[in-house]
Design a protein around this motif. Sequence first.
Motif, PDB file in Angstrom:
ATOM      1  N   TRP A  82      15.383  31.453 -85.841  1.00  0.00           N
ATOM      2  CA  TRP A  82      16.487  31.683 -84.596  1.00  0.00           C
ATOM      3  C   TRP A  82      15.788  31.888 -83.291  1.00  0.00           C
ATOM      4  O   TRP A  82      16.616  31.938 -82.352  1.00  0.00           O
ATOM      5  CB  TRP A  82      17.374  32.777 -84.996  1.00  0.00           C
ATOM      6  CG  TRP A  82      18.744  32.532 -85.368  1.00  0.00           C
ATOM      7  CD1 TRP A  82      19.954  32.901 -84.756  1.00  0.00           C
ATOM      8  CD2 TRP A  82      18.985  31.679 -86.446  1.00  0.00           C
ATOM      9  NE1 TRP A  82      20.971  32.093 -85.349  1.00  0.00           N
ATOM     10  CE2 TRP A  82      20.566  31.571 -86.777  1.00  0.00           C
ATOM     11  CE3 TRP A  82      18.548  31.107 -87.541  1.00  0.00           C
ATOM     12  CZ2 TRP A  82      21.280  30.850 -87.464  1.00  0.00           C
ATOM     13  CZ3 TRP A  82      18.999  30.391 -88.482  1.00  0.00           C
ATOM     14  CH2 TRP A  82      20.517  30.139 -88.434  1.00  0.00           C
ATOM     15  N   ASP A 127      19.082  36.857 -81.790  1.00  0.00           N
ATOM     16  CA  ASP A 127      19.688  37.556 -82.728  1.00  0.00           C
ATOM     17  C   ASP A 127      20.930  37.121 -83.276  1.00  0.00           C
ATOM     18  O   ASP A 127      21.649  36.941 -82.535  1.00  0.00           O
ATOM     19  CB  ASP A 127      19.844  39.101 -82.370  1.00  0.00           C
ATOM     20  CG  ASP A 127      20.215  40.096 -83.623  1.00  0.00           C
ATOM     21  OD1 ASP A 127      20.940  39.255 -84.482  1.00  0.00           O
ATOM     22  OD2 ASP A 127      20.140  41.165 -83.571  1.00  0.00           O
ATOM     23  N   LEU A 134      23.138  37.679 -85.280  1.00  0.00           N
ATOM     24  CA  LEU A 134      24.161  38.753 -85.556  1.00  0.00           C
ATOM     25  C   LEU A 134      24.661  39.215 -84.261  1.00  0.00           C
ATOM     26  O   LEU A 134      25.627  39.861 -84.333  1.00  0.00           O
ATOM     27  CB  LEU A 134      23.894  39.834 -86.550  1.00  0.00           C
ATOM     28  CG  LEU A 134      23.407  39.100 -87.989  1.00  0.00           C
ATOM     29  CD1 LEU A 134      23.083  40.399 -88.876  1.00  0.00           C
ATOM     30  CD2 LEU A 134      24.362  38.166 -88.657  1.00  0.00           C
ATOM     31  N   ARG A 135      23.937  38.853 -83.083  1.00  0.00           N
ATOM     32  CA  ARG A 135      24.469  39.422 -81.955  1.00  0.00           C
ATOM     33  C   ARG A 135      24.649  38.319 -80.840  1.00  0.00           C
ATOM     34  O   ARG A 135      23.616  37.967 -80.110  1.00  0.00           O
ATOM     35  CB  ARG A 135      23.560  40.205 -81.203  1.00  0.00           C
ATOM     36  CG  ARG A 135      23.200  41.822 -82.017  1.00  0.00           C
ATOM     37  CD  ARG A 135      22.212  42.492 -81.513  1.00  0.00           C
ATOM     38  NE  ARG A 135      22.255  42.761 -80.019  1.00  0.00           N
ATOM     39  CZ  ARG A 135      21.317  42.596 -79.291  1.00  0.00           C
ATOM     40  NH1 ARG A 135      20.095  42.413 -79.698  1.00  0.00           N
ATOM     41  NH2 ARG A 135      21.501  42.873 -77.811  1.00  0.00           N
ATOM     42  N   PRO A 136      25.880  37.940 -80.882  1.00  0.00           N
ATOM     43  CA  PRO A 136      26.399  36.623 -79.771  1.00  0.00           C
ATOM     44  C   PRO A 136      26.101  37.055 -78.396  1.00  0.00           C
ATOM     45  O   PRO A 136      26.226  38.306 -78.025  1.00  0.00           O
ATOM     46  CB  PRO A 136      27.766  36.512 -79.997  1.00  0.00           C
ATOM     47  CG  PRO A 136      27.964  36.996 -81.324  1.00  0.00           C
ATOM     48  CD  PRO A 136      27.253  38.108 -81.794  1.00  0.00           C
ATOM     49  N   SER A 182      22.827  37.467 -77.260  1.00  0.00           N
ATOM     50  CA  SER A 182      21.501  37.937 -77.272  1.00  0.00           C
ATOM     51  C   SER A 182      20.625  37.187 -76.527  1.00  0.00           C
ATOM     52  O   SER A 182      20.810  35.968 -76.488  1.00  0.00           O
ATOM     53  CB  SER A 182      21.027  38.474 -78.563  1.00  0.00           C
ATOM     54  OG  SER A 182      20.721  37.081 -79.467  1.00  0.00           O
ATOM     55  N   ARG A 183      19.571  37.734 -75.874  1.00  0.00           N
ATOM     56  CA  ARG A 183      18.407  37.083 -75.044  1.00  0.00           C
ATOM     57  C   ARG A 183      17.259  36.908 -76.239  1.00  0.00           C
ATOM     58  O   ARG A 183      16.816  37.555 -76.860  1.00  0.00           O
ATOM     59  CB  ARG A 183      18.012  37.859 -73.861  1.00  0.00           C
ATOM     60  CG  ARG A 183      19.157  38.041 -72.825  1.00  0.00           C
ATOM     61  CD  ARG A 183      18.789  38.732 -71.587  1.00  0.00           C
ATOM     62  NE  ARG A 183      17.663  37.739 -70.985  1.00  0.00           N
ATOM     63  CZ  ARG A 183      18.069  36.993 -69.970  1.00  0.00           C
ATOM     64  NH1 ARG A 183      19.120  36.418 -69.689  1.00  0.00           N
ATOM     65  NH2 ARG A 183      16.899  36.336 -69.346  1.00  0.00           N
ATOM     66  N   GLU A 202      19.200  40.127 -93.002  1.00  0.00           N
ATOM     67  CA  GLU A 202      20.495  40.247 -92.467  1.00  0.00           C
ATOM     68  C   GLU A 202      21.311  39.376 -93.447  1.00  0.00           C
ATOM     69  O   GLU A 202      21.024  38.424 -93.955  1.00  0.00           O
ATOM     70  CB  GLU A 202      20.606  39.830 -91.170  1.00  0.00           C
ATOM     71  CG  GLU A 202      19.915  40.721 -90.068  1.00  0.00           C
ATOM     72  CD  GLU A 202      18.774  40.166 -89.711  1.00  0.00           C
ATOM     73  OE1 GLU A 202      18.045  40.738 -88.671  1.00  0.00           O
ATOM     74  OE2 GLU A 202      18.328  39.343 -90.546  1.00  0.00           O
TER      75      GLU A 202
END
Length: 584
Positions: free
Chosen positions: A226, A230, A232-234, A236-237, A366
């Motif tokens: 990825w 992250d 699971l966190r749209p 994210s940086r 995850e």
Amino acid sequence: MDRGQGRDNWAAMHGGFGWQVPDSFNIAQACCARWAREPDAAQRVAIIAHGTEGATLTFARLQQEANAMSNLLVGLGVRRGDRVAIVMPQRFETAIAYMAVLQLGAVAMPLSILFGPDALEYRLQDSEAVAALCDESSAGAIAQVRAQCPALRTVVGIAGAAAHADIGWEAQRAQLQPEFAPVQTHADEGAVLIYTSGTTGPPKGALIPHRALIGNLPGFMCSQNWFGFDPLRPGSRSDAVFWSPADWAWTGGLMDALLPSLYFGRPIVACNARFSPETAFTLMQQHGVTHTFLFPTALKAMMKAYPQPRTQFALALQAIMSAGEAVGDAVFGYCRDQLGVVVNEMFGQTEINYVVGNCAMNGRTEDGIGWPARADSMGRPYPGHRVAVIDDEGQECPPGVPGDVAVHRYDVHGKPDPIFFLGYWKNEDATRRKFTGDWCRTGDLATRDADGYLWYQGRADDVFKAAGYRIGPSEIENCLVKHPAVINAAVVPKPDADRGALVKAYVVLAPQVAQARAVATPGPDSFDARLVAELQSHVKDKLAPYEYPKEIEFIEALPMTTTGKVQRRVLRLQEEERARGART
């Protein structure tokens, strides 16, 4: 479940993925222009120059320079669809050239600086390139063939290459405007013309469309864990810093390193130095490299030179992707245990890039993300790609039965797969032969297990029969590399009147062993004889009796393509020539 690799979410990821490809799409717009419009464009680093203290190129500067170069090329008569050769190593101007050519709607044609005059002439003639951008590393070779390339109207010299060119980039730069109105290209329009390595015949130009970058993204994200985002966190940086020794003039360096790094707005390190394990580890430590693409050949050399690298280098690695040859379980274990990263082996080729691979998330568990990597496996189809092992009639082979790895034009939902090339340049017959119906054949043999993992058997033309047994070179080569004396190996058939062929291995020795061999005393019980017997015994103990190399020849370096693949064909032809000479 493989230790530390998380849950197996492959089925859900593959089944739930759907392509979103706009009608209009341009690689340069996606990789540079959109970042150059962001408020932090003047601070956001696109490229870091290794070996030049503090030298960086921001996205704002990359766009300004690309605009200027686009204006220069348009002024020289370059038009939409024209081929422009880019013959430079990893450096700022190479990235600038790609953005400049692509945003004006022309076709970028990467050429390696390692190409000699004959290789350059063939590609420049075949492509009918109208312009070439070169630096001091390639200008002389282009000058040698210029007269034989009538379509080549202009050669632009960069960074001291003006003496061998029609015009110099630096001399023109001050007169060029930093604004340029980009062409709105169709996603299906040709963007890059990359010539195959020519391991099985004359090189063929594969015309890659702009949409192929979109087709690459699932494989890039999966193989790079990825890429620091992250999942699971749209929004994210990412803090990813990428580096690969892969030449930006071939698919692995351009489509799998430079362009996806820029697409995600993250910096990539540019390094012109000759690869060495010390350079690799020093560079990764100095620049805090988190993600990388390393050939198995490079990883083997690093493993031999630094068995315990983390005792000498502070590394920040989060993901390693590898391709070109089989990684092998020895290198797989080294990456996991000594580098702290489960290597994600992947498979692809110029025409379709990476479609199969692994997605080990290195301990993350995850729900819905990743699947375990299996040592020495090519992996599974990446989301969005329908891949199978097929027979000569185009039917899927049962598990365990070897066949040709093939990719379907349509994904599991019946939607077109954007990763496909448009065809071979001026070679419709070769394009047709590449396909069986909607299956695109890779020419690489593999088996599929019950869980959907593919296991590489070798190129179709690398597999041979010896004394009636079918021999795939990869397994024997992997076994040889596990011996501490061996840094690399290639296995080919040696013609034999009685058995059809013998298994022969060409072996590159580790530096300390090669030094000991150089000062050894010849004789019936020589250093060579003892080492050959030891290596043969090593293979006999681990593989089938018919697989051990009946003959071993020590060699300083294996013949390699510019894409990092061993040219077994060269060695095989050498053996055939020797056999003919022995009969006359």
